[in-house]
Scaffold this motif. Structure first.
Motif, PDB file in Angstrom:
ATOM      1  N   GLY A   1     -10.280  24.257 -41.622  1.00  0.00           N
ATOM      2  CA  GLY A   1     -10.576  23.680 -42.935  1.00  0.00           C
ATOM      3  C   GLY A   1      -9.660  24.249 -44.003  1.00  0.00           C
ATOM      4  O   GLY A   1      -9.146  23.520 -44.858  1.00  0.00           O
ATOM      5  N   ALA A   2      -9.436  25.558 -43.955  1.00  0.00           N
ATOM      6  CA  ALA A   2      -8.529  26.196 -44.910  1.00  0.00           C
ATOM      7  C   ALA A   2      -7.093  25.726 -44.681  1.00  0.00           C
ATOM      8  O   ALA A   2      -6.353  25.443 -45.633  1.00  0.00           O
ATOM      9  CB  ALA A   2      -8.619  27.711 -44.781  1.00  0.00           C
TER      10      ALA A   2
ATOM     11  N   GLY B   1      -6.806  22.249 -45.925  1.00  0.00           N
ATOM     12  CA  GLY B   1      -6.969  22.156 -47.367  1.00  0.00           C
ATOM     13  C   GLY B   1      -5.787  22.699 -48.139  1.00  0.00           C
ATOM     14  O   GLY B   1      -5.504  22.246 -49.250  1.00  0.00           O
TER      15      GLY B   1
ATOM     16  N   TYR C   1      -8.578  20.212 -37.481  1.00  0.00           N
ATOM     17  CA  TYR C   1      -8.820  19.633 -38.808  1.00  0.00           C
ATOM     18  C   TYR C   1      -8.797  18.110 -38.743  1.00  0.00           C
ATOM     19  O   TYR C   1      -9.662  17.438 -39.311  1.00  0.00           O
ATOM     20  CB  TYR C   1      -7.759  20.143 -39.785  1.00  0.00           C
ATOM     21  CG  TYR C   1      -7.894  19.576 -41.169  1.00  0.00           C
ATOM     22  CD1 TYR C   1      -8.852  20.071 -42.060  1.00  0.00           C
ATOM     23  CD2 TYR C   1      -7.051  18.547 -41.604  1.00  0.00           C
ATOM     24  CE1 TYR C   1      -8.977  19.552 -43.338  1.00  0.00           C
ATOM     25  CE2 TYR C   1      -7.171  18.024 -42.885  1.00  0.00           C
ATOM     26  CZ  TYR C   1      -8.135  18.526 -43.739  1.00  0.00           C
ATOM     27  OH  TYR C   1      -8.254  18.006 -45.012  1.00  0.00           O
TER      28      TYR C   1
END
Length: 253
Positions: free
Chosen positions: A61-62, A65, A198
């Motif tokens: 997710g990081a 993002g 992701y």
């Protein structure tokens, strides 16, 4: 004078015989699920789910993002490009010389014009490549699938694919030719894995956390997908028996 003509004629005949032998040795299509270590595999599956929940899912997710999509795509392309020399070796071992030539051309184009594989101009001109691995080579050589396993961190596998995975890692041409660049190869693989996690996050989450039995679902999807890749479809006539690949192999690098 020694007549060498019979030897000259024997070479193409020997090559054809080798091709025929490999074709005859291709492993038969497996049926059903062979999972004699299910209890242990389920424990490993729960460990993998915990690692995914606490590490891979938040890290991906990081990753997704922070990095824009073109950067993620470039890193994924680079990781795939680094796999191509190994694909070529396996193509040769499978006597699929046309595929070996295609993967060699793809590697040459993307490494040069594609700036180390960050871009994929080869695909734009119709050189899509043919990903493979030593597990498929063993299949071509007639080695059966064996038992199903779930490996820590690495996820679903079989006896045959586990051996193939180890051989591919140990004999990776890029690692052997450029041993000092091993860290870069590993980093590219990790980036690609995070990118896949992701990109397919909804599917991963649905299977791992929303299924009534995530272990059975993961096992079924992995075996269906792998057998489909190897041409071992469920249909008895060798045709596609309605298989739909809902996602790429779970935990796939």
């Amino acid at each position: 004078m020694l007549d060498r003509r019979p030897q000259t004629r024997a070479r193409p005949a020997a090559a054809l015989a080798a091709v025929a032998l490999l074709a005859a040795c291709t492993a038969p299509a497996p049926s059903g699920i062979h999972d004699p270590d299910e209890a242990q595999n389920r424990q490993t599956h729960e460990f993998n789910r915990a690692v995914d929940r606490t590490l891979f899912k938040p890290a991906s997710g990081a990753y997704g993002g922070i990095l824009p999509q073109p950067v993620r795509l470039g890193l994924s392309n680079a990781a795939g490009n680094l796999d191509l020399p190994g694909d070529v070796v396996n193509n040769v071992l499978q006597l699929r010389l046309g595929k070996a030539a295609e993967n060699t051309l793809r590697f040459a184009i993307n490494t040069t014009i594609g700036i180390g594989g960050l871009f994929d101009p080869a695909r734009a001109i119709g050189v899509g490549g043919d990903p493979t691995n030593f597990g498929e080579t063993l299949h071509v050589w007639g080695v059966p699938e064996g038992a199903y396993h779930e490996l820590p961190i690495l996820g679903p596998s079989t006896d045959r694919d586990t051996v193939g995975m180890l051989v591919d890692f140990a004999l990776n041409p890029v690692r052997l030719v450029f041993p000092d660049d091993g860290a870069a190869v590993t980093a590219a693989g990790v980036a690609s894995t995070l990118g896949d996690r992701y990109r397919y996050s909804e599917t991963y989450d649905s299977i791992l956390y929303d299924s009534a039995d995530s272990y059975a679902q993961t096992r079924l999807l992995y075996l269906q997908n792998r057998r489909f890749e190897l041409g071992q479809t469920a249909g008895t006539d060798g045709t596609d028996d309605g298989f739909v690949d809902p996602y790429e192999d779970p935990y796939a690098p």
